[in-house]
Write a protein that holds these residues in place. Structure first.
Motif, PDB file in Angstrom:
ATOM      1  N   ASN A 103       0.819  -1.185  -0.093  1.00  0.00           N
ATOM      2  CA  ASN A 103      -0.040  -0.042  -0.083  1.00  0.00           C
ATOM      3  C   ASN A 103       0.943   1.236  -0.040  1.00  0.00           C
ATOM      4  N   LYS A 104       0.584   2.108  -0.952  1.00  0.00           N
ATOM      5  CA  LYS A 104       1.276   3.465  -0.797  1.00  0.00           C
ATOM      6  C   LYS A 104       0.621   4.251   0.026  1.00  0.00           C
ATOM      7  N   VAL A 105       1.037   4.922   0.989  1.00  0.00           N
ATOM      8  CA  VAL A 105       0.357   5.767   2.260  1.00  0.00           C
ATOM      9  C   VAL A 105       1.249   7.203   2.273  1.00  0.00           C
ATOM     10  N   PRO A 106       0.270   8.031   2.869  1.00  0.00           N
ATOM     11  CA  PRO A 106       1.085   9.370   2.918  1.00  0.00           C
ATOM     12  C   PRO A 106       2.285   9.188   3.993  1.00  0.00           C
ATOM     13  N   ILE A 107       3.247  10.075   3.748  1.00  0.00           N
ATOM     14  CA  ILE A 107       4.434  10.036   4.638  1.00  0.00           C
ATOM     15  C   ILE A 107       4.162   9.986   6.060  1.00  0.00           C
ATOM     16  N   ALA A 108       3.305  10.876   6.736  1.00  0.00           N
ATOM     17  CA  ALA A 108       2.626  10.834   8.062  1.00  0.00           C
ATOM     18  C   ALA A 108       2.393   9.511   8.304  1.00  0.00           C
ATOM     19  N   GLU A 109       1.587   8.735   7.611  1.00  0.00           N
ATOM     20  CA  GLU A 109       1.137   7.313   8.065  1.00  0.00           C
ATOM     21  C   GLU A 109       2.341   6.289   8.176  1.00  0.00           C
ATOM     22  N   TRP A 110       3.111   6.516   7.152  1.00  0.00           N
ATOM     23  CA  TRP A 110       4.481   5.817   6.990  1.00  0.00           C
ATOM     24  C   TRP A 110       5.256   5.979   8.288  1.00  0.00           C
ATOM     25  N   ALA A 111       5.323   7.233   8.675  1.00  0.00           N
ATOM     26  CA  ALA A 111       6.253   7.732  10.040  1.00  0.00           C
ATOM     27  C   ALA A 111       5.603   6.885  11.119  1.00  0.00           C
ATOM     28  N   ALA A 112       4.387   7.083  11.234  1.00  0.00           N
ATOM     29  CA  ALA A 112       3.528   6.441  12.510  1.00  0.00           C
ATOM     30  C   ALA A 112       3.548   4.728  12.567  1.00  0.00           C
ATOM     31  N   GLU A 113       3.459   4.253  11.359  1.00  0.00           N
ATOM     32  CA  GLU A 113       3.708   2.956  11.467  1.00  0.00           C
ATOM     33  C   GLU A 113       5.104   2.361  11.572  1.00  0.00           C
ATOM     34  N   LEU A 114       6.071   3.228  11.341  1.00  0.00           N
ATOM     35  CA  LEU A 114       7.570   2.982  11.645  1.00  0.00           C
ATOM     36  C   LEU A 114       7.747   3.120  12.923  1.00  0.00           C
ATOM     37  N   ALA A 115       7.013   4.278  13.775  1.00  0.00           N
ATOM     38  CA  ALA A 115       7.272   4.563  14.960  1.00  0.00           C
ATOM     39  C   ALA A 115       6.745   3.310  15.854  1.00  0.00           C
ATOM     40  N   LYS A 116       5.535   2.670  15.400  1.00  0.00           N
ATOM     41  CA  LYS A 116       4.807   1.832  15.918  1.00  0.00           C
ATOM     42  C   LYS A 116       5.845   0.468  16.333  1.00  0.00           C
ATOM     43  N   GLY A 117       6.426   0.358  14.910  1.00  0.00           N
ATOM     44  CA  GLY A 117       7.210  -0.955  14.958  1.00  0.00           C
ATOM     45  C   GLY A 117       8.620  -0.870  15.580  1.00  0.00           C
ATOM     46  N   LEU A 118       8.901   0.541  15.757  1.00  0.00           N
ATOM     47  CA  LEU A 118      10.260   0.769  16.525  1.00  0.00           C
ATOM     48  C   LEU A 118       9.828   0.501  18.130  1.00  0.00           C
ATOM     49  N   VAL A 119       8.615   0.987  18.589  1.00  0.00           N
ATOM     50  CA  VAL A 119       8.305   0.953  19.841  1.00  0.00           C
ATOM     51  C   VAL A 119       8.180  -0.289  20.173  1.00  0.00           C
ATOM     52  N   THR A 120       7.423  -1.154  19.267  1.00  0.00           N
ATOM     53  CA  THR A 120       7.167  -2.351  19.625  1.00  0.00           C
ATOM     54  C   THR A 120       8.611  -3.409  19.830  1.00  0.00           C
ATOM     55  N   HIS A 121       9.178  -3.090  19.008  1.00  0.00           N
ATOM     56  CA  HIS A 121      10.815  -3.676  18.950  1.00  0.00           C
ATOM     57  C   HIS A 121      11.524  -3.136  20.341  1.00  0.00           C
ATOM     58  N   ALA A 122      11.438  -1.860  20.633  1.00  0.00           N
ATOM     59  CA  ALA A 122      12.131  -1.581  21.858  1.00  0.00           C
ATOM     60  C   ALA A 122      11.620  -2.114  23.096  1.00  0.00           C
ATOM     61  N   GLU A 123      10.290  -2.390  23.168  1.00  0.00           N
ATOM     62  CA  GLU A 123       9.596  -3.074  24.290  1.00  0.00           C
ATOM     63  C   GLU A 123      10.329  -4.349  24.537  1.00  0.00           C
ATOM     64  N   GLN A 124      10.954  -5.019  23.682  1.00  0.00           N
ATOM     65  CA  GLN A 124      11.568  -6.248  23.688  1.00  0.00           C
ATOM     66  C   GLN A 124      13.155  -6.155  23.795  1.00  0.00           C
ATOM     67  N   ASN A 125      13.708  -4.987  23.370  1.00  0.00           N
ATOM     68  CA  ASN A 125      14.925  -4.700  23.462  1.00  0.00           C
ATOM     69  C   ASN A 125      15.261  -3.620  24.266  1.00  0.00           C
ATOM     70  N   ALA A 126      16.073  -3.643  25.216  1.00  0.00           N
ATOM     71  CA  ALA A 126      16.703  -2.510  26.143  1.00  0.00           C
ATOM     72  C   ALA A 126      17.538  -1.559  25.199  1.00  0.00           C
ATOM     73  N   GLN A 127      18.288  -2.117  24.343  1.00  0.00           N
ATOM     74  CA  GLN A 127      19.379  -1.147  23.464  1.00  0.00           C
ATOM     75  C   GLN A 127      18.375  -0.478  22.344  1.00  0.00           C
ATOM     76  N   ALA A 128      17.372  -1.097  21.943  1.00  0.00           N
ATOM     77  CA  ALA A 128      16.478  -0.108  21.204  1.00  0.00           C
ATOM     78  C   ALA A 128      15.503   0.894  21.839  1.00  0.00           C
ATOM     79  N   ALA A 129      15.299   0.678  23.085  1.00  0.00           N
ATOM     80  CA  ALA A 129      14.576   1.797  23.916  1.00  0.00           C
ATOM     81  C   ALA A 129      15.465   2.604  24.375  1.00  0.00           C
TER      82      ALA A 129
END
Length: 139
Positions: A103-129
């Motif tokens: 899906n092509k999405v607006p950049i704001a939506e892309w940034a939001a999805e990227l942020a969600k993925g990073l937050v999810t990853h950081a919840e499982q990884n102290a270095q990412a947090a």
């Protein structure tokens, strides 16, 4: 706050989204943030950066212009590239290397999805947090 995912220490999904949206149309900035600020805390091969190197870049030993950045977190693959000089953002759902949806999405939506993925990853990884906290703090 409903929908406000938190990593503790005051770091929230909204803060990460805000940090990612700054200069959201500059792909080179995303590439720098994802490879330098967050690169060490993300799994190997998670972030790929494509560059266009002119002859002048090669002669001067410069890395070239960033043309596309791809981030794979779990089953989501997010790409940000340029098409005729304009940024194009895309989110794909992949399972075992097979793209099920694109899906092509607006950049704001892309940034939001990227942020969600990073937050999810950081919840499982102290270095990412820790890296996300530095990103939000601006350093």
């Amino acid at each position: 706050m409903p929908g406000d995912e938190s990593l503790g220490d005051g770091l929230s999904l909204e803060m990460v989204i805000a940090a990612l949206r700054a200069d959201s149309t500059d792909i080179a900035i995303y590439a720098k943030v994802l490879t330098e600020s967050l690169g060490d805390s993300l799994p190997p091969g998670c972030v790929t950066v494509e560059r266009n190197r002119s002859m002048a870049d090669r002669v001067a030993n410069r890395p070239g212009t960033v043309t596309k950045i791809s981030v794979k977190l779990g089953e989501k693959s997010m790409t940000l590239g340029t098409q005729r000089g304009a940024p194009v953002a895309e989110i794909c759902h992949e399972v075992r290397g097979i793209v099920l949806s694109r899906n092509k999405v607006p950049i704001a939506e892309w940034a939001a999805e990227l942020a969600k993925g990073l937050v999810t990853h950081a919840e499982q990884n102290a270095q990412a947090a820790t890296a996300l906290r530095r990103l939000v703090a601006g350093g």
